[in-house]
Every structure is written in C-alpha cells, then in structure tokens.
Design an enzyme around this catalytic site. Structure first.
Site, PDB file in Angstrom:
ATOM      1  N   GLY A   9       9.342  -8.742   6.609  1.00  0.00           N
ATOM      2  CA  GLY A   9       9.064  -8.062   7.875  1.00  0.00           C
ATOM      3  C   GLY A   9       9.352  -6.576   7.810  1.00  0.00           C
ATOM      4  O   GLY A   9       9.119  -5.938   6.780  1.00  0.00           O
ATOM      5  N   ASP A  47      -0.612  -0.040   5.011  1.00  0.00           N
ATOM      6  CA  ASP A  47      -1.575   0.834   5.696  1.00  0.00           C
ATOM      7  C   ASP A  47      -1.887   0.296   7.099  1.00  0.00           C
ATOM      8  O   ASP A  47      -2.076   1.069   8.047  1.00  0.00           O
ATOM      9  CB  ASP A  47      -2.872   0.942   4.879  1.00  0.00           C
ATOM     10  CG  ASP A  47      -2.599   1.448   3.466  1.00  0.00           C
ATOM     11  OD1 ASP A  47      -1.642   2.225   3.288  1.00  0.00           O
ATOM     12  OD2 ASP A  47      -3.333   1.050   2.548  1.00  0.00           O
TER      13      ASP A  47
HETATM   14  N1  LIG Z   1       3.675 -12.224   2.154  1.00  0.00           N
HETATM   15  C1  LIG Z   1       3.762 -11.705   3.387  1.00  0.00           C
HETATM   16  N2  LIG Z   1       3.848 -12.503   4.476  1.00  0.00           N
HETATM   17  C2  LIG Z   1       3.908 -11.989   5.725  1.00  0.00           C
HETATM   18  N3  LIG Z   1       3.887 -10.670   5.990  1.00  0.00           N
HETATM   19  C3  LIG Z   1       3.816  -9.827   4.957  1.00  0.00           C
HETATM   20  C4  LIG Z   1       3.744 -10.268   3.608  1.00  0.00           C
HETATM   21  N4  LIG Z   1       3.654  -9.180   2.793  1.00  0.00           N
HETATM   22  C5  LIG Z   1       3.657  -8.099   3.605  1.00  0.00           C
HETATM   23  N5  LIG Z   1       3.751  -8.471   4.906  1.00  0.00           N
HETATM   24  C6  LIG Z   1       3.750  -7.595   6.082  1.00  0.00           C
HETATM   25  O1  LIG Z   1       3.206  -6.346   5.684  1.00  0.00           O
HETATM   26  C7  LIG Z   1       4.143  -5.299   5.892  1.00  0.00           C
HETATM   27  C8  LIG Z   1       3.972  -4.243   4.836  1.00  0.00           C
HETATM   28  O2  LIG Z   1       4.232  -4.802   3.574  1.00  0.00           O
HETATM   29  P1  LIG Z   1       4.860  -3.953   2.386  1.00  0.00           P
HETATM   30  O3  LIG Z   1       6.276  -3.639   2.665  1.00  0.00           O
HETATM   31  O4  LIG Z   1       4.538  -4.709   1.135  1.00  0.00           O
HETATM   32  O5  LIG Z   1       3.989  -2.598   2.497  1.00  0.00           O
HETATM   33  P2  LIG Z   1       3.569  -1.513   1.410  1.00  0.00           P
HETATM   34  O6  LIG Z   1       4.311  -1.749   0.126  1.00  0.00           O
HETATM   35  O7  LIG Z   1       3.696  -0.186   2.039  1.00  0.00           O
HETATM   36  O8  LIG Z   1       2.012  -1.852   1.211  1.00  0.00           O
HETATM   37  P3  LIG Z   1       0.792  -0.880   0.796  1.00  0.00           P
HETATM   38  O9  LIG Z   1       1.372   0.448   0.424  1.00  0.00           O
HETATM   39  O10 LIG Z   1       0.112  -1.596  -0.329  1.00  0.00           O
HETATM   40  O11 LIG Z   1      -0.118  -0.800   1.979  1.00  0.00           O
HETATM   41  C9  LIG Z   1       5.508  -5.987   5.956  1.00  0.00           C
HETATM   42  O12 LIG Z   1       6.408  -5.235   6.734  1.00  0.00           O
HETATM   43  C10 LIG Z   1       5.148  -7.324   6.606  1.00  0.00           C
HETATM   44  O13 LIG Z   1       5.073  -7.177   8.019  1.00  0.00           O
HETATM   45 MG   LIG Z   2       2.768   1.569   1.271  1.00  0.00          MG
END
Ligand SMILES: Nc1ncnc2c1ncn2[C@@H]1O[C@H](COP(=O)(O)OP(=O)(O)OP(=O)(O)O)[C@@H](O)[C@H]1O
Ligand SMILES: [Mg+2]
Length: 320
Positions: free
Chosen positions: A221, A249
C-alpha cells in the site's frame, strides 16, 4: 487543464517470447511501440478518467517521430518540443512462460543547453495556466536537479500545485523547492535519505521543504504524510497479481487530480482531513487497479470496486 511534464521521454517497445534464454536467438510476433515515460503514463490515466490534460515532452529523430504518431493516435492532447537528440528507447521483453519482463532503458543523449532552457520555460509558461502540474520520471542528461528545483519553485511560488515523481538528486531538489507533493517509492526514498524506515525518510523530505509526501510500498500500500497531521497508511486487504510497472504513475495521477480541485491538503479543517483520506484511498485504488492492466498508463475498471475495499488508518507515532 492538468499539465504533465515528461523531461526524459522514451519510445516504449515491447516484445513477447515464449521463454527468454540469454545468448539464444528467438522468434517473436511483431512487437509494439508506444509513447512512454512516466509523465505520459500519468497523462494517459488522467485522460481516460475524463480530466482535461496536456502532455508536455520533447521529441527527436526517427524514434521521436514514432513517439509523436502514437501519442496523436492515442488522442492525448500534447505539446512536443523538437530537440536534436534522438528520443531514447526502452526495450521490454516479456517471457510469457515465467511471466517475467526484462527491460533495457537507454539513458538517452544529452539535451543542448538552449533546448533545456526552452523546455524549462515552456513547462513554466504552460504550468502557470494549469490547475496542477505533474513532473515525472528521470532527468535527461543536460537537465540538472537545480533546473528541476528552479521550475518547481517558480510554479509553486505562482500558486500552481506541483507533484514530483523522480529519484536521486532531483527528488531532493524538488523537496528543497517546496514541491506540493512528492511520490517516491520505498527504494527511491531509502536511496536519497539513507533511511530504511519510510516514515523517517518521508519526514526528512518534509523537513527539507516538501508539503506532502506519498510513499508507495508496492503490495503493502502507501503512506501519506504532511508536517502537521498523523501519517496515514492505506492498503488493500489482498495482494493483486499482474504488471506493477506504472502503478506509481497511477498514484501520481490520483494526487494530481485531487490537487487540481484546489483543495489545500495540509489544512486543519475537516474538509482537508477528508481530502487527505480521499487521496490515500484513491491513490491506492488507482495504483492497485493499474497492476491489473497489461500496459503502464491504464486503470482497470475495477478501481471503483477496489476503492471501497481500501482501508485507511492513521499511524500513531512514538515521537518521544
Ligand atoms: N501487487 C500489488 N497488489 C496491490 N497493490 C499494488 C501491488 N503493487 C503495487 N500496488 C499499488 O501500487 C502502488 C505503487 O506501487 P509501487 O510502490 O511499486 O510504485 P512504483 O515503484 O513507483 O511504480 P512505477 O514507478 O513503476 O510506476 C502501491 O502503493 C500500491 O497501492
Ligand atoms: Mg515510480
């Protein structure tokens, strides 16, 4: 209008293979290419959700022409600044058996100083007429963190809310410039602050000058922090399986959409408190629904159902 700025765009090329073997030759169906870069993904999400957006980016060379053709076909309003450096490519090879993706990101060629100045000036001019601005992704060679900081400070100073999603020195520069919101993931936050605890790391960005920080924690989350109120944790009771690229994003798109309403997220009113909770809930639902989609920049229609499942809890911190 919401402005998204993609300083370091890429032509995203994707190929599918049955199984990827390093060193072997593979036969594959024709690949696909899309205009990419984090700001473009944010614009795609907002556009699909009915928001008026303008995607600002650069384009150069034959890759840039392909980028422009695809962006136009996707119907996203855009403004492209022509540069001499060819638009970089990002190559993704999807192994359909293992469900794994191998990615090669070109770093890109440096922008000429005059083109950096044009890009920054155009972002500032368009940003002044926007309800909110999202600045997303890495900085291209030639565009320094200090230039990002100056752009953020100018827009925030003129009263435009600015959300920044970048890493390294650019993230710190955006915090010092007083960005309205920052959206690091936990690794990006640990890298710049040296802190494994995301609450402690996020507090460092607030101390530097950021007004609000959303830390995304992948399947765990996300956290929403400002300087004056108890941090919020939001999450889903279950893990989703799919493609997490671009989930962050979608979270940036949610922050930008909330800020574009004109609400002050750091205020003491009941309305501000509700807006922070809505932000945590919507950020979680939009990003989680992006995991269910094959491409970055898309939300599953499930996001409305997921929004009802999200739990938002204040975190009581021991500040002694
Ligand atoms: N496997 C999962 N199940 C449920 N929610 C997820 C999952 N993976 C990611 N999320 C949701 O997506 C949000 C963003 O994920 P993450 O922290 O991986 O972002 P990120 O690394 O900035 O991604 P990117 O830069 O590729 O867009 C998390 O805070 C969560 O709400
Ligand atoms: Mg990111």
């Amino acid at each position: 209008m919401i402005l998204t700025v993609t300083l370091n765009p890429a032509l995203d090329m994707t190929w599918h293979v049955d199984a990827l073997t390093p060193g072997a030759t593979h036969r594959a169906p024709t690949g696909s290419s899309r205009a990419g870069g984090k700001g473009v993904n944010v614009a795609r999400v907002l556009h699909a959700q009915g928001h008026e957006v303008l995607a600002l980016s650069t384009v150069g060379g034959a890759n840039g022409a392909e980028f422009e053709t695809e962006l136009r076909a996707s119907g996203i309003p855009h403004r492209l600044i022509r540069v001499s450096a060819a638009t970089r490519r990002s190559l993704a090879i999807v192994d359909d058996t293992r469900g794994e993706t191998t990615v090669l990101n070109e770093r890109g060629t440096a922008l000429a100083p005059v083109q950096v100045a044009t890009l920054a000036a155009t972002a500032a001019r368009l940003g002044h007429t926007a309800r909110a601005v999202a600045l997303s992704g890495s900085l291209p060679p030639g565009f320094g963190p200090e230039q990002l900081g100056a752009l953020v400070a100018e827009l925030v100073g003129a009263g435009t809310p600015v959300v920044v999603d970048t890493s390294g020195a650019g993230l710190l520069a955006a915090a010092r410039a007083g960005a309205t919101a920052l959206k690091p993931n936990s690794e990006e936050l640990a890298e710049v602050t040296g802190e494994r605890d995301p609450l402690v790391g996020a507090r460092q960005l607030l101390t530097l000058g950021a007004q609000l920080v959303m830390v995304t924690l992948g399947r765990d989350g996300l956290l929403v922090l400002d300087r004056m109120h108890a941090p919020l944790h939001a999450g889903l009771p279950r893990t989703l399986h799919g493609n997490p690229t671009g989930a962050g994003d979608a979270a940036v798109a949610a922050i930008t959409a909330v800020l574009a309403t004109g609400i002050r997220l750091g205020g003491d009113s009941a309305e501000s408190a509700r807006a922070r909770e809505d932000l945590a809930r919507r950020g979680t639902a939009w990003s989680a629904s992006a995991v269910l989609m094959p491409h970055a920049g898309e939300l599953s229609p499930e996001h409305a159902v997921l929004e009802a499942e999200v739990t938002v809890q204040p975190i009581e911190e021991d500040l002694s």
